[in-house]
Design a protein around this motif. Structure first.
Motif, PDB file in Angstrom:
ATOM      1  N   GLU A 161       2.575   9.164  -6.774  1.00  0.00           N
ATOM      2  CA  GLU A 161       2.981  10.514  -5.593  1.00  0.00           C
ATOM      3  C   GLU A 161       3.398  11.309  -6.633  1.00  0.00           C
ATOM      4  N   THR A 218       0.063   7.021   3.431  1.00  0.00           N
ATOM      5  CA  THR A 218      -0.341   5.997   4.140  1.00  0.00           C
ATOM      6  C   THR A 218       0.559   4.933   4.487  1.00  0.00           C
ATOM      7  N   THR A 271       1.188   4.088  -3.874  1.00  0.00           N
ATOM      8  CA  THR A 271       1.130   5.502  -2.320  1.00  0.00           C
ATOM      9  C   THR A 271       2.651   6.442  -3.207  1.00  0.00           C
ATOM     10  N   THR A 275       0.575  -1.011  -0.369  1.00  0.00           N
ATOM     11  CA  THR A 275      -0.065   0.400  -0.401  1.00  0.00           C
ATOM     12  C   THR A 275       0.936   1.727  -0.067  1.00  0.00           C
ATOM     13  N   SER A 288       4.805   8.279   4.133  1.00  0.00           N
ATOM     14  CA  SER A 288       4.407   8.462   3.076  1.00  0.00           C
ATOM     15  C   SER A 288       3.029   8.566   4.243  1.00  0.00           C
TER      16      SER A 288
END
Length: 403
Positions: free
Chosen positions: A64, A324, A60, A56, A322
């Motif tokens: 980005e 998440t 992300t 996950t 990050s």
């Protein structure tokens, strides 16, 4: 007959007790194995779950937006900007990384703050090329105060750093403006009161007073544990009648400063915003979409994609930073190595049982690594991303140590 029955009961009771004890021991031992099995299974599940968290976080990171930093003028001596999909931020600190310019009319690290109220003395210096800067930054420089004469417990007030001049040498501001400031401090000994302070001056350079004396805005008080970087911050709205302000990162309290003790400072942010955001300046490396290396045991060390700490470029805590991000489960060590172009990754989670589980960006399959340290083999069903070999994986695990 009654006597015989009593004698028989007396003869058989010890046997029944021994048998009962034996059965209990068997059940106890068997139960212990069962409990251990359940616990180990739970530990392994924690490790596998961390691999899902890696997937996950890496997804992300890959998505980005690109961000870029630039100086508005001379590098290290001007305001700087950071631009990404969210817009453009400006850091008005002209000396964010503590090069100690001592400039008037600017937000800079200075060497004009005292070491105590009477006898205490000390020195200022700049540390460069350091790998122990504030966590989650790429900053390798900081200013250092070191006490050459001890400051007693009654001599410690306001012994932090000046971050601008005062009076007409302060920074020119306009009433009604909102400013937010932040800086990182690290003391070698524990102190209970660290905070940012803003002092105000009128157009003639006179300190503005209120009913309690000098008008000061103070940030939240935070403790400074020995050896730990702590970020201090404050947000203010400039009062009426103010033409200049002075900024300080101060340490109060009654703990004193022993001979040889140090106070470090860096990562200065000065923004026209409701809160001070993360540190950046014109030297901040650009961010580009792509996978990030990670080693949960490396703290704030700088690491490369091969999990080497030599000449590294990414903070080990990158995935935790990050949007998440995650913190590894108790007892789990998690590492991630990436391809040279940052398009793919492979993650290994070491369970508290010692087993090593792997997952990569090539699929959602999870399996257990085989082989010995330095020559691990992939489990069936798990593939490495294009651009990464088993030899690359083993080198990264060797660099990470202990895997």
């Amino acid at each position: 007959m009654p006597r015989f029955l009593r004698h028989d009961r007396a003869a058989t009771d010890p046997i029944l007790v021994i048998a009962a004890i034996a059965v209990s021991l068997v059940l106890l031992v068997g139960g212990s194995f069962a409990v251990a099995s359940v616990l180990n299974n739970a530990r392994d599940l924690n490790a596998k779950a961390d691999l899902d968290r890696v997937a996950t976080a890496e997804s992300t990171a890959t998505a980005e937006s690109t961000g870029t930093a630039a100086w508005k003028g001379t590098a290290g001596a001007s305001a700087s900007t950071w631009t990404d999909s969210a817009g453009t931020r400006t850091n008005y600190a002209t000396d964010p990384r503590a090069l100690r310019q001592n400039a008037n009319g600017q937000f800079v690290w200075m060497n004009s703050r005292w070491f105590g109220s009477t006898v205490p003395t000390g020195t200022y210096s700049n540390i460069t090329g350091a790998l122990d800067g504030p966590p989650n930054t790429d900053i390798t420089t900081y200013i250092r105060k070191q006490w050459t004469a001890a400051a007693g417990t009654n001599q410690t007030g306001n012994t932090g750093f000046s971050l601008s001049g005062g009076g007409t040498n302060g920074v020119a501001v306009t009433p009604g403006q909102t400013w937010s400031f932040a800086a990182s401090l690290r003391a070698s000994t524990t102190h209970s009161r660290g905070q940012m302070k803003v002092q105000y001056y009128d157009a003639a350079g006179n300190s503005i007073t209120d009913a309690d004396g000098i008008l000061l805005d103070r940030g939240d008080v935070t403790a400074l544990p020995a050896g730990a970087w702590v970020r201090e911050s404050i947000s203010v709205t400039v009062p009426a009648g103010v033409a200049f302000l002075a900024l300080y990162a101060d340490v109060d309290g009654n703990e004193g400063w022993p001979v040889g003790s140090t106070l470090d400072g860096t990562a200065l942010v000065a923004e026209r915003a409701p809160v001070a955001g993360s540190i950046f300046d014109g030297w901040t490396p650009p961010t580009t979409p792509g996978a990030r290396p990670y080693d949960s045991s490396a703290g704030s060390s700088l690491i490369s994609r091969t999990l080497s700490t030599a000449n590294g470029t990414d903070a080990a805590t990158g995935l935790q930073r990050s949007s998440t991000g995650f913190t590894p489960a108790d007892g789990v060590r998690t590492v991630v190595t990436t391809t040279s172009d940052s398009t793919g990754w492979a993650a290994v989670a070491q369970s508290a049982t010692g087993r090593l589980f792997i997952r990569s960006s090539a699929s959602a399959a999870v399996g257990e690594l085989g082989g010995a340290t330095g020559s691990r083999s992939l489990p069936a069903g798990v593939q490495l991303p294009t651009g990464m070999t088993v030899a690359d994986l083993n080198q990264a695990l060797t660099n990470a140590r202990g895997l």
